[in-house]
Every structure is written in structure tokens, then in C-alpha cells.
Design a protein around this motif. Structure first.
Motif, PDB file in Angstrom:
ATOM      1  N   GLY A 125      -9.971   4.965 -10.306  1.00  0.00           N
ATOM      2  CA  GLY A 125     -11.202   4.476  -9.713  1.00  0.00           C
ATOM      3  C   GLY A 125     -12.092   5.627  -9.266  1.00  0.00           C
ATOM      4  N   TRP A 126     -13.229   5.278  -8.667  1.00  0.00           N
ATOM      5  CA  TRP A 126     -14.165   6.312  -8.194  1.00  0.00           C
ATOM      6  C   TRP A 126     -15.185   5.658  -7.270  1.00  0.00           C
ATOM      7  CZ3 TRP A 126     -12.998  11.189  -8.625  1.00  0.00           C
ATOM      8  CH2 TRP A 126     -13.944  12.165  -8.298  1.00  0.00           C
ATOM      9  N   PHE A 173      -9.343   4.455  -5.210  1.00  0.00           N
ATOM     10  CA  PHE A 173     -10.588   4.252  -4.468  1.00  0.00           C
ATOM     11  C   PHE A 173     -10.781   2.773  -4.139  1.00  0.00           C
ATOM     12  CE2 PHE A 173     -11.326   8.376  -6.193  1.00  0.00           C
ATOM     13  CZ  PHE A 173     -12.291   8.999  -5.395  1.00  0.00           C
ATOM     14  N   PRO A 174     -11.276   2.448  -2.958  1.00  0.00           N
ATOM     15  CA  PRO A 174     -11.540   1.041  -2.632  1.00  0.00           C
ATOM     16  C   PRO A 174     -12.536   0.437  -3.622  1.00  0.00           C
ATOM     17  CG  PRO A 174     -11.756   2.433  -0.684  1.00  0.00           C
ATOM     18  CD  PRO A 174     -11.639   3.357  -1.853  1.00  0.00           C
ATOM     19  N   PRO A 175     -12.243  -0.740  -4.172  1.00  0.00           N
ATOM     20  CA  PRO A 175     -13.162  -1.366  -5.127  1.00  0.00           C
ATOM     21  C   PRO A 175     -14.234  -2.207  -4.437  1.00  0.00           C
ATOM     22  CG  PRO A 175     -11.113  -2.591  -5.075  1.00  0.00           C
ATOM     23  CD  PRO A 175     -10.947  -1.448  -4.115  1.00  0.00           C
ATOM     24  N   PHE A 176     -14.574  -1.831  -3.212  1.00  0.00           N
ATOM     25  CA  PHE A 176     -15.611  -2.502  -2.435  1.00  0.00           C
ATOM     26  C   PHE A 176     -16.485  -1.458  -1.760  1.00  0.00           C
ATOM     27  CE2 PHE A 176     -12.301  -5.586  -2.859  1.00  0.00           C
ATOM     28  CZ  PHE A 176     -12.951  -6.815  -2.936  1.00  0.00           C
ATOM     29  N   ALA A 177     -17.710  -1.831  -1.460  1.00  0.00           N
ATOM     30  CA  ALA A 177     -18.618  -0.996  -0.667  1.00  0.00           C
ATOM     31  C   ALA A 177     -19.320  -1.915   0.322  1.00  0.00           C
ATOM     32  CB  ALA A 177     -19.640  -0.303  -1.556  1.00  0.00           C
ATOM     33  N   LEU A 201      -8.611   5.638   2.196  1.00  0.00           N
ATOM     34  CA  LEU A 201      -9.293   5.556   3.483  1.00  0.00           C
ATOM     35  C   LEU A 201      -8.372   6.036   4.608  1.00  0.00           C
ATOM     36  CD1 LEU A 201     -11.021   2.062   3.140  1.00  0.00           C
ATOM     37  CD2 LEU A 201     -11.921   4.323   2.517  1.00  0.00           C
ATOM     38  N   HIS A 202      -8.891   6.970   5.438  1.00  0.00           N
ATOM     39  CA  HIS A 202      -8.059   7.568   6.490  1.00  0.00           C
ATOM     40  C   HIS A 202      -8.683   7.520   7.874  1.00  0.00           C
ATOM     41  CE1 HIS A 202      -5.157   8.930   3.560  1.00  0.00           C
ATOM     42  NE2 HIS A 202      -6.106   9.527   2.873  1.00  0.00           N
ATOM     43  N   ARG A 203      -9.891   7.039   7.991  1.00  0.00           N
ATOM     44  CA  ARG A 203     -10.538   6.992   9.303  1.00  0.00           C
ATOM     45  C   ARG A 203     -10.455   5.582   9.891  1.00  0.00           C
ATOM     46  NH1 ARG A 203     -16.478   9.233   8.603  1.00  0.00           N
ATOM     47  NH2 ARG A 203     -16.532   7.332   7.300  1.00  0.00           N
ATOM     48  N   THR A 209     -13.446  -1.769   8.511  1.00  0.00           N
ATOM     49  CA  THR A 209     -14.363  -2.470   7.606  1.00  0.00           C
ATOM     50  C   THR A 209     -13.794  -2.630   6.203  1.00  0.00           C
ATOM     51  OG1 THR A 209     -15.491  -0.385   7.055  1.00  0.00           O
ATOM     52  CG2 THR A 209     -16.375  -1.657   8.905  1.00  0.00           C
ATOM     53  N   ALA A 210     -12.531  -2.197   6.008  1.00  0.00           N
ATOM     54  CA  ALA A 210     -11.925  -2.301   4.680  1.00  0.00           C
ATOM     55  C   ALA A 210     -11.698  -3.757   4.295  1.00  0.00           C
ATOM     56  CB  ALA A 210     -10.597  -1.549   4.641  1.00  0.00           C
TER      57      ALA A 210
END
Length: 243
Positions: A125-126, A173-177, A201-203, A209-210
Motif C-alpha cells: 500500500g501507500w 498503509f491504512p486504506p482510509f484517509a 500508525l504509531h501516534r 481516528t483510525a
């Protein structure tokens, strides 16, 4: 697959050339020991663990193998896909990487694997155009390439599943924005996948919001190891495929 299906990602190991992760926060202190303890407490020999990227900080395969041997010694069969920090594993080296894997570890790169009860496929992903900070000139080529790799992985997974078994997607990579599906998520849903695990995601503010749970028929889970408290989690949403 006789046992349970687990997932954990972003182990960021560095046994060959140590890079202490607690520089990123005290929660990372002694994180390999914590991962190993939780893993051994939960995972049985017949189980399978999905690791969706950023497994090792190593720059070279030889150094990464020290980390991979450590993973291989833990219970269960492991399926590993690539993250943005897995510099030891470029797409051009995938065949060499596959041949070098310790027993009990399989790798997926724009491909799928039949695990019996389920079929698992993966790509890195990206960042998507909707992702904050997306740079057209720098990110677009990787984005387009990863979409094509996802398509290949999903086609192979559908062929193996034959419409009878659930498909699980691994993507780093998360497949959402902003909680909205990107093209990655839209294609995962169109392929009628049952579940998808992702990391990166690390924060804590990103964790809050994930996207998790069911979206367009797919159950999404964030599996970054620090988010999980450094222990693998059971993959959810794996259901029988529909006609």
C-alpha cells in the motif's frame, strides 16, 4: 488452518544493529521482550500470525535474518508482508527473500496464499491522494504501483478462494484517509474480502481516528504493535464467503 488466526505489525526489530525504539516513547521500552511474552502466552503451534510490514529496521537481508530467526522461534506459522521501512526487502529482491526465509515463515508481495480455511493476500500500500501530505510527484508513482499490486494480490486470492472461503487482506498503509475509504479500500471491498489488517500508525492521535470495524462488508483492524500493547490480536471478521 486448524488453529487461530492472529495479527501484529510494525515490530521494528533490530537485533543485528540495535536501534532502541524507546527513543520514540517510553511505551517502546524492551518491546521485543514484551512481544515475545505476549506471543508465547497467546499463540499455539497450530496458529497462524499475520505480520503486515515494518518487521525489521535492517538495511540488508543478512541483518534482517537475525530478526526473522527470532520471529521464527516463536510459536505458530508466520505470514509476513512488506512495510515502508523494510529496506532489506525491495520488490526486486522478493524471490531471494522468499528463498532465505527461516522455516515457518512465508512472505507475500502482491500475491496470495491458501491457508486452508482462509486465503490471505498482501501488498504494502501507500499514501493516497486524500492522505494529508500526499505529494503528487513523489507519491503518485508508488500509489499507482501499489494499486496494481493490490489488484494482482486480490485476483490471485479470488482464484484460490473460489468464492467459497473468506479472503483476508494484509496492507501496511491504512486504506482510509480521514475515515473515508481510499481507492485501496474500495478495491478491497469490490473483491468481497472479509477482513483487512493494517499498521503504520504509531501516534495516539492517529489511533483515535483510525478506521476499525466493518466498512462496506470488510472488517478492518489496526495491528501496529504499540497500539496493541505489544501482543498479537485475533483477526476478526473472517466469515464464510458468499455464493
Amino acid at each position: 488452518m486448524r488453529g487461530m488466526l492472529w495479527s501484529i505489525s510494525d515490530l521494528h526489530l533490530s537485533f543485528a544493529r540495535p536501534k532502541p525504539m524507546d527513543i520514540f516513547g517510553s511505551r517502546w521500552k524492551n518491546h521485543p521482550d514484551r512481544i515475545a511474552a505476549a506471543w508465547r502466552a497467546r499463540v499455539k503451534p497450530d496458529d497462524i500470525v499475520l505480520l503486515a510490514g515494518d518487521t525489521s529496521w535492517a538495511m540488508k537481508l543478512q541483518d534482517a535474518l537475525v530478526d526473522l530467526e527470532w520471529i521464527a522461534a516463536l510459536p505458530g506459522r508466520k505470514i509476513i508482508s512488506r512495510g515502508n521501512h523494510d529496506y532489506w526487502w525491495s520488490s526486486e529482491r522478493t524471490n531471494r527473500v522468499r528463498r532465505s526465509m527461516p522455516p515457518g515463515i512465508d512472505i507475500l508481495e502482491a500475491s496470495a496464499i491458501d491457508l486452508g480455511d482462509v486465503v490471505v493476500c498482501a501488498t504494502r500500500g501507500w499514501n493516497a491522494p486524500e492522505t494529508p501530505g500526499f505529494q503528487e510527484s513523489a507519491d503518485r508513482p508508488y500509489y499507482e504501483r501499489e494499486l496494481a499490486r493490490l489488484d494482482r494480490a486480490l485476483v490471485e486470492a479470488q482464484r484460490l478462494a473460489e468464492g467459497k472461503r473468506p479472503i483476508v487482506v494484509m496492507i501496511h498503509f491504512p486504506p482510509f484517509a480521514a475515515r473515508r475509504p481510499t481507492e485501496f479500500a474500495r478495491r478491497i471491498a469490490a473483491a468481497k474480502a472479509s477482513a483487512c489488517v493494517y499498521g503504520h500508525l504509531h501516534r495516539p492521535e492517529d489511533w483515535a481516528t483510525a478506521t476499525q470495524g466493518v466498512v462496506d462488508g470488510v472488517y478492518y483492524q489496526l495491528t501496529s504493535c504499540d497500539y496493541l500493547g505489544f501482543g498479537p490480536v485475533a483477526v476478526r471478521g473472517v466469515r464464510a464467503a458468499e455464493g
